[in-house]
Design an enzyme around this catalytic site. Sequence first.
Site, PDB file in Angstrom:
ATOM      1  N   HIS A 129       6.964   1.236   7.269  1.00  0.00           N
ATOM      2  CA  HIS A 129       6.531   2.183   8.300  1.00  0.00           C
ATOM      3  C   HIS A 129       5.780   3.364   7.699  1.00  0.00           C
ATOM      4  O   HIS A 129       5.844   3.582   6.509  1.00  0.00           O
ATOM      5  CB  HIS A 129       7.739   2.695   9.094  1.00  0.00           C
ATOM      6  CG  HIS A 129       8.357   1.626   9.948  1.00  0.00           C
ATOM      7  ND1 HIS A 129       9.635   1.173   9.740  1.00  0.00           N
ATOM      8  CD2 HIS A 129       7.854   0.901  10.978  1.00  0.00           C
ATOM      9  CE1 HIS A 129       9.909   0.233  10.640  1.00  0.00           C
ATOM     10  NE2 HIS A 129       8.840   0.041  11.391  1.00  0.00           N
ATOM     11  N   ASN A 156       3.797  -3.586  12.571  1.00  0.00           N
ATOM     12  CA  ASN A 156       4.102  -5.008  12.455  1.00  0.00           C
ATOM     13  C   ASN A 156       2.999  -5.702  11.655  1.00  0.00           C
ATOM     14  O   ASN A 156       1.825  -5.470  11.905  1.00  0.00           O
ATOM     15  CB  ASN A 156       4.211  -5.645  13.836  1.00  0.00           C
ATOM     16  CG  ASN A 156       5.470  -5.238  14.574  1.00  0.00           C
ATOM     17  OD1 ASN A 156       6.547  -5.274  13.994  1.00  0.00           O
ATOM     18  ND2 ASN A 156       5.334  -4.868  15.827  1.00  0.00           N
ATOM     19  N   LYS A 169      -7.693  -0.217   2.115  1.00  0.00           N
ATOM     20  CA  LYS A 169      -8.372   0.787   2.934  1.00  0.00           C
ATOM     21  C   LYS A 169      -7.320   1.456   3.806  1.00  0.00           C
ATOM     22  O   LYS A 169      -6.591   0.792   4.535  1.00  0.00           O
ATOM     23  CB  LYS A 169      -9.454   0.110   3.784  1.00  0.00           C
ATOM     24  CG  LYS A 169     -10.444   1.077   4.410  1.00  0.00           C
ATOM     25  CD  LYS A 169     -11.406   1.637   3.359  1.00  0.00           C
ATOM     26  CE  LYS A 169     -12.522   2.439   4.006  1.00  0.00           C
ATOM     27  NZ  LYS A 169     -13.487   1.593   4.721  1.00  0.00           N
ATOM     28  N   HIS A 170      -7.214   2.768   3.698  1.00  0.00           N
ATOM     29  CA  HIS A 170      -6.228   3.529   4.476  1.00  0.00           C
ATOM     30  C   HIS A 170      -4.819   2.975   4.284  1.00  0.00           C
ATOM     31  O   HIS A 170      -4.071   2.778   5.248  1.00  0.00           O
ATOM     32  CB  HIS A 170      -6.615   3.566   5.943  1.00  0.00           C
ATOM     33  CG  HIS A 170      -7.910   4.278   6.203  1.00  0.00           C
ATOM     34  ND1 HIS A 170      -8.074   5.629   5.958  1.00  0.00           N
ATOM     35  CD2 HIS A 170      -9.109   3.829   6.640  1.00  0.00           C
ATOM     36  CE1 HIS A 170      -9.319   5.981   6.256  1.00  0.00           C
ATOM     37  NE2 HIS A 170      -9.972   4.903   6.661  1.00  0.00           N
ATOM     38  N   ARG A 190      13.736  -9.089   5.303  1.00  0.00           N
ATOM     39  CA  ARG A 190      12.696  -8.442   6.091  1.00  0.00           C
ATOM     40  C   ARG A 190      11.933  -7.450   5.206  1.00  0.00           C
ATOM     41  O   ARG A 190      12.494  -6.877   4.288  1.00  0.00           O
ATOM     42  CB  ARG A 190      13.352  -7.703   7.259  1.00  0.00           C
ATOM     43  CG  ARG A 190      12.386  -7.130   8.267  1.00  0.00           C
ATOM     44  CD  ARG A 190      13.137  -6.419   9.387  1.00  0.00           C
ATOM     45  NE  ARG A 190      13.658  -5.130   8.953  1.00  0.00           N
ATOM     46  CZ  ARG A 190      14.422  -4.343   9.708  1.00  0.00           C
ATOM     47  NH1 ARG A 190      14.781  -4.729  10.918  1.00  0.00           N
ATOM     48  NH2 ARG A 190      14.828  -3.178   9.247  1.00  0.00           N
ATOM     49  N   GLY A 213      17.975  26.825 -36.822  1.00  0.00           N
ATOM     50  CA  GLY A 213      17.845  25.458 -37.303  1.00  0.00           C
ATOM     51  C   GLY A 213      16.476  25.017 -37.741  1.00  0.00           C
ATOM     52  O   GLY A 213      15.804  25.637 -38.574  1.00  0.00           O
ATOM     53  N   PHE A 253      11.137 -10.922  12.069  1.00  0.00           N
ATOM     54  CA  PHE A 253      11.212 -12.122  12.897  1.00  0.00           C
ATOM     55  C   PHE A 253      10.294 -12.016  14.117  1.00  0.00           C
ATOM     56  O   PHE A 253       9.910 -10.934  14.553  1.00  0.00           O
ATOM     57  CB  PHE A 253      12.649 -12.403  13.342  1.00  0.00           C
ATOM     58  CG  PHE A 253      13.306 -11.322  14.167  1.00  0.00           C
ATOM     59  CD1 PHE A 253      12.855 -10.996  15.443  1.00  0.00           C
ATOM     60  CD2 PHE A 253      14.426 -10.650  13.684  1.00  0.00           C
ATOM     61  CE1 PHE A 253      13.480 -10.025  16.211  1.00  0.00           C
ATOM     62  CE2 PHE A 253      15.057  -9.672  14.433  1.00  0.00           C
ATOM     63  CZ  PHE A 253      14.578  -9.366  15.703  1.00  0.00           C
TER      64      PHE A 253
END
Length: 526
Positions: free
Chosen positions: A526, A420, A277-278, A522, A38, A475
């Site tokens: 993590h 948290n 930072k981090h 929420r 082609g 919460f």
Amino acid sequence: MSDIRPVRRALLSVSDKTGLIEFARFLAKSGVELLSTGGTAKAMRDAGLAVIDVSDFTGFPEMLDGRVKTLHPKVHGGLLGIRGNAAHEKAMQAHGIKEIDLLVVNLYPFEETVAKGADYDTCVENIDIGGPAMIRAASKNHDSVTVVVDVEDYAVVSAEMEANQGGTTLGLRKRLAATAYARTGAYDAAISQWFARELGDTFPRRVVVAGELKQSLRYGENPHQAAAFYTDGRKRAGVATARQLQGKELSYNNLNDTDAAFELAAEFEQPAIAIIKHANPCGVSVGTDLKSAYLRALACDPVSAFGGIVAMNRRLDKVTAEEIAKLFTEVVIAPEADDDAVAVFAAKKNLRLLVTGGMPDPASPGMTLRPVAGGYLFQTKDNGRVMAADLKVVTKRPPTERELADLLTAFRICKHVKSNAIIYVKDGATVGIGAGQMSRVDSSRIAAWKAQEAATAAGLAEPQTIGSVVASDAFFPFADGLLAAAAAGATAVIQPGGSMRDAEVIAAADEKGLAMVFTGMRHFRH
């Protein structure tokens, strides 16, 4: 016995014609017979090269709109026949099958077609069949056949052929075969992912993750860990699309933190600065301009900002660059940068300056992946956004207009802080951040303590948390976290709600005269 195999016949069929003519000319000058199909054949003929059509080679015409052209025994036999195997050579001779020593194929642009938003039928038509089949055949027979799927490898093959009287070494053929199988694997992964999206199947029975090496890194999170940066083919603006204008090579931690910073800066419509930072923000602010936003973000935690990452959602200007240059900064990332701003950083040889060409859409869909022992955790990206209309006022006092604006800003930042998470915001800027603690009340106290430290350093009579608002990513399980925020001077609270002790927490807020709103969403990170 030498492992060098001569290249006498090559089949070339490529969608990406970059470098094709130069490579084909080299092959022709090396006495290699060229087969093609082609548009590839036409491009080489137009360049004055002698080319044999695959249909003439096989004696079978292209048909079914080109879907059948290389799917033929004379092609696959030429690729798969084992050199030096008497039975194979006898069968090939009996059926007029000639050896093909080099295969050069890059596939129909399926990924690019999908990225352009093409319709279903167009995407299907851009699924290559013959190409992957030939690549897999040639790769399997890498003892004798050289396979090239990346334009970058034309020069490598040319150099080897020049060094080995027109042949290639087994070592190179093995490496190219490995690259080829990775390419067909990534291609099939893209197709399967597209089908899953079309079917609305978020988590199909089998999932394949593919990537293309963008950068080998000096090491990982620590010097004893090896690392590399791979891109997934998406064109989402960010570290994967960034051009590095200056500075040292980016490290694993640089890339991780820069990604976190840029994604946070993208959350806001107003000019915004995020200092990371981090992987956690140590200062975030919106403002009328980048300079004022930077200064207010820096004021939140100037100690932690040292050696941090600065991200913004506007074109970097000179005055902002001059302020950033006053403090040691690892990386600055922006969608664009003025020439004057670039010149300011030129004296900072170690500072990495990245421009991405745009901002990521924080609401865009996506997937995150995390390895665990024996498998992976997949989840959809946290692209949830809470608007004023989504909030439920649960206290006797509703928030003021100023408090409401700060509450929404604080909750957007919360999404990017390790749980948290507790975020204090005042007039569009963070004034205290508590991240990654096992206890939410500890996050509240740490954020307030850091705010007091920043105030002392700035010579202020009181911390900026007085008169601020506070956001919590989840919460409050007890009233103690809220009471710690009230003690720090917060006047309004935003949190998801949903605790068994919501009534106790609401009563504590009312007793302190706080306004509090529930989001119903929420943002654990993590």
